[in-house]
Write an enzyme that holds these catalytic residues in place. Structure first.
Site, PDB file in Angstrom:
ATOM      1  N   LEU C  75       0.806  -1.217   0.000  1.00 26.39           N
ATOM      2  CA  LEU C  75       0.000   0.000   0.000  1.00 26.39           C
ATOM      3  C   LEU C  75       0.840   1.269   0.000  1.00 26.39           C
ATOM      4  O   LEU C  75       0.315   2.368   0.130  1.00 26.39           O
ATOM      5  CB  LEU C  75      -0.977  -0.032   1.175  1.00 26.39           C
ATOM      6  CG  LEU C  75      -1.851  -1.301   1.178  1.00 26.39           C
ATOM      7  CD1 LEU C  75      -2.761  -1.314   2.385  1.00 26.39           C
ATOM      8  CD2 LEU C  75      -2.661  -1.431  -0.103  1.00 26.39           C
ATOM      9  N   CYS C  76       2.141   1.151  -0.163  1.00 27.23           N
ATOM     10  CA  CYS C  76       3.002   2.336  -0.269  1.00 27.23           C
ATOM     11  C   CYS C  76       2.812   3.006  -1.627  1.00 27.23           C
ATOM     12  O   CYS C  76       2.667   2.329  -2.643  1.00 27.23           O
ATOM     13  CB  CYS C  76       4.474   1.934  -0.129  1.00 27.23           C
ATOM     14  SG  CYS C  76       5.006   1.789   1.580  1.00 27.23           S
ATOM     15  N   HIS C  77       2.845   4.328  -1.604  1.00 28.14           N
ATOM     16  CA  HIS C  77       2.782   5.097  -2.846  1.00 28.14           C
ATOM     17  C   HIS C  77       4.131   5.029  -3.560  1.00 28.14           C
ATOM     18  O   HIS C  77       5.167   5.034  -2.912  1.00 28.14           O
ATOM     19  CB  HIS C  77       2.451   6.558  -2.531  1.00 28.14           C
ATOM     20  CG  HIS C  77       1.099   6.730  -1.928  1.00 28.14           C
ATOM     21  ND1 HIS C  77       0.870   6.529  -0.588  1.00 28.14           N
ATOM     22  CD2 HIS C  77      -0.104   7.046  -2.466  1.00 28.14           C
ATOM     23  CE1 HIS C  77      -0.421   6.719  -0.327  1.00 28.14           C
ATOM     24  NE2 HIS C  77      -1.027   7.035  -1.447  1.00 28.14           N
ATOM     25  N   MET C 111       8.833   4.278   5.288  1.00 30.42           N
ATOM     26  CA  MET C 111       8.944   2.905   4.792  1.00 30.42           C
ATOM     27  C   MET C 111      10.167   2.753   3.887  1.00 30.42           C
ATOM     28  O   MET C 111      10.790   1.688   3.849  1.00 30.42           O
ATOM     29  CB  MET C 111       7.675   2.477   4.044  1.00 30.42           C
ATOM     30  CG  MET C 111       6.428   2.352   4.916  1.00 30.42           C
ATOM     31  SD  MET C 111       6.657   1.508   6.503  1.00 30.42           S
ATOM     32  CE  MET C 111       7.268  -0.095   5.973  1.00 30.42           C
ATOM     33  N   GLU C 112      10.525   3.824   3.170  1.00 31.93           N
ATOM     34  CA  GLU C 112      11.701   3.771   2.304  1.00 31.93           C
ATOM     35  C   GLU C 112      12.960   3.618   3.152  1.00 31.93           C
ATOM     36  O   GLU C 112      13.862   2.833   2.818  1.00 31.93           O
ATOM     37  CB  GLU C 112      11.766   5.040   1.443  1.00 31.93           C
ATOM     38  CG  GLU C 112      10.810   5.034   0.260  1.00 31.93           C
ATOM     39  CD  GLU C 112       9.333   5.135   0.621  1.00 31.93           C
ATOM     40  OE1 GLU C 112       9.018   5.543   1.767  1.00 31.93           O
ATOM     41  OE2 GLU C 112       8.488   4.799  -0.235  1.00 31.93           O
ATOM     42  N   ASP C 126      23.448 -12.339   4.214  1.00 28.63           N
ATOM     43  CA  ASP C 126      23.808 -13.225   3.093  1.00 28.63           C
ATOM     44  C   ASP C 126      25.329 -13.364   2.973  1.00 28.63           C
ATOM     45  O   ASP C 126      25.843 -14.454   2.716  1.00 28.63           O
ATOM     46  CB  ASP C 126      23.213 -12.651   1.802  1.00 28.63           C
ATOM     47  CG  ASP C 126      23.447 -13.557   0.613  1.00 28.63           C
ATOM     48  OD1 ASP C 126      23.263 -14.772   0.734  1.00 28.63           O
ATOM     49  OD2 ASP C 126      23.799 -13.035  -0.468  1.00 28.63           O
TER      50      ASP C 126
END
Lengths: 157, 157, 157, 157, 157, 157
Positions: C75-77, C111-112, C126
């Site tokens: 739901l992020c733009h 969120m970014e 990793d």
């Protein structure tokens, strides 16, 4: 000379220059339906109301696909969508999907709404395909758009 | 308990475990059509035969979308497609698109064929939308599949 | 009715309409750490200072992931990020990652920053996993944000 | 201290902060050529004029790659491209590709034009590789750019 | 009839059917160089040896691009690459990039090696472009491949 | 010489050659938790049981992210995942996420399970962030893996 805006006078595809267009509030709503057997429909909607992960997955897939429109449709501009929503309406032998996208921008969002609806429908197909190989996706079309030079538009029926 | 293979007994979505399935040659063919005005149809097909960048762009978009199926449809497995082709058949008031995908693998490629057809049709829509806002995409469905435990299948009509 | 802004009154997910929000300068800083053995830590940082392709790969992965946030988080733009940077701070038994993102836009970039930090940490995991299967990623959180209606915010400790 | 704008004083890569830059109309044109045998050239161009799906596929691939620049080149900003076009010029022993991208934005589109040209050339390579394993891609460079603080620029020859 | 394997007898692009081909160990090595001023070269390589985030970023970008080949080049098959490596060799007025990819599969990995080299070179371009607008990418070509029906192949010089 | 398998003797990153490894059934399970206020927890889980689009969206995002692991983590091999599932366990002040991935392949799927858990957790963060800016993601780690040369492994607690 081509009448298609996406092709130049030699028929070569290009991403149309929209730099001179005005930034306006634009929205588009598209719909489509997936026809299925009563059994498939009951399994997906779990009764009268659409709920459960089948519908949720289709909704999320459609919203994410709206954001991928510029990646899927070769000549679409990459857009900064400001809102996307998708509704699911169970019918007698089908589920109708209605997708709406909007932004303030230089180009319309019809393809974003149509892509969202298409991928939501394909996701429902994927959910139901083990039960019913004869499903069909029908009637994907634009039902309304607002904004831009050409102004508001609604499908006649 | 859910009848949908993509949901577990609690209704939660998961990517179904296909590790125990056999690797067999699998193919799927899907079709769909886009209905448009005579003017739109003539512009896209430039006469009797489909040619020019409009059809080529839709073909490329469909082939590339087949490869993105696992990215678009949440519960599809990522697949190593071995062949994809797309045909365009102009009709009186429509263009019919037929997409075929195949591989040797553990799971069917119906969604890849359907996604290829859908995105090819959306690309034609994008090409024609400046001429004709009333286009409609109809009849997206599987017409044949081969391979896998359930064996070959053809749509009845 | 849902208290979650990403769900409508029926609990259905949507991409919230931000068209009415003001374009302001917005930034966000997130952190997280990966705990590892002394051996893993020495191998990745090659001594006192973080250098070498291990850190560089994690930095590049984090920056690239910041640009993919709208593709990963449903739901992020989609946003036009204007700056992203990531710092790596070796600690006694961990590497701390701090990611900052910013833009002029209608919606925040928390969120970014969080996605950049998370993917940088996963990339370090990793790198180190052949040496140390017991690594743990901890404390991913927002530490500061600026801009927007709610104004500036800093984590208390 | 690094002279490279993409590295900070410690040599660490970051996405440069462009928030303070002006939004101006910016465009960039890049070129490159693929050298091939007469046989390969004839097969791809089908005679004097570039046409058919080989060129169309390369054009679509280049346009789509322009939109993916921010995904491919780690420190490029994600951009809202407003126009992309690609031309193919057959020469005696080569096909020259010229790609142009433009937008109104805070940062230049050189990388978008160069990426579009490169991927169009790679697609031609892929088309011709069964006929000619000795093809070579040469001379990928910027030929002009406009806009931004540094103003207009043209390659000298 | 087309001599291009990627086009059918009507000139339509398709993803060639490789289902009947044998799984063999296949590898490909491609090279290319970016020509730049002494100043640009010194800034990127920081002296005699390539090190620092400029080279590391180009290396990571090239490796990640190898994995995206099937997404960028329309008719490439999606492949399960088993190894990718990229070397950087500073020359007098250039950096030479050599990319190698390999797998056990039904189709060659030439395009993967070429795409890795191309994107690594474009990333170096992006790093250096603020210092030197006149850089040029030259000589992208296959230098060796092994495996498959056609057997081993090396460029003559 | 580096002890990190992802770096060669010069410290340069590469995608490790797995061509000589055996194809075996491999699975990995990873977990992590997001700590939040009682209010955030209640809003997301809507009571005792996790349901509604918040959890469904996180589950779909995590499954889709597992398929994107090779795109996000620079040196991961692209893999043909055969199963992915994600569980959500509400705790007193947190939601615990457990992700499992598996396939028959030459390399392990730890990173796929860890990426799925991380993105599911980030999606929950995105859902809850308007209610609670102080959330924290903790304890992302591998809890079990099976298959491969090193055999089965379980976290000690």
């Amino acid at each position: 000379m081509s009448k298609l805006t996406h092709l130049d006078e030699d028929g070569a595809a290009h991403m149309v220059d929209v730099s001179g267009k005005l930034v306006t509030r634009r929205s588009a709503t598209a719909e489509g339906r997936i026809l299925m057997t009563a059994e498939g429909l009951a399994a997906i909607t779990q009764g009268d109301l659409p709920k459960g992960d089948a519908i949720a997955a289709a909704r999320i897939a459609g919203i994410m696909a709206a954001k991928k429109t510029g990646e899927l449709i070769p000549l679409c501009h990459p857009l900064g969508l400001e809102a996307v929503s998708i509704e699911f309406h169970p019918e007698d032998d089908a589920i109708r999907v209605v997708a709406t996208a909007s932004l303030n921008g230089k180009t319309g969002v019809e393809m974003e709404a149509l892509t969202a609806a298409s991928v939501a429908l394909l996701t429902l197909y994927d959910m139901g395909k083990a039960l019913d190989e004869g499903m069909r996706i029908d009637g994907i079309r634009l039902i309304a758009k607002t904004g831009g030079k050409s102004g508001d538009w609604h499908a006649r029926d």
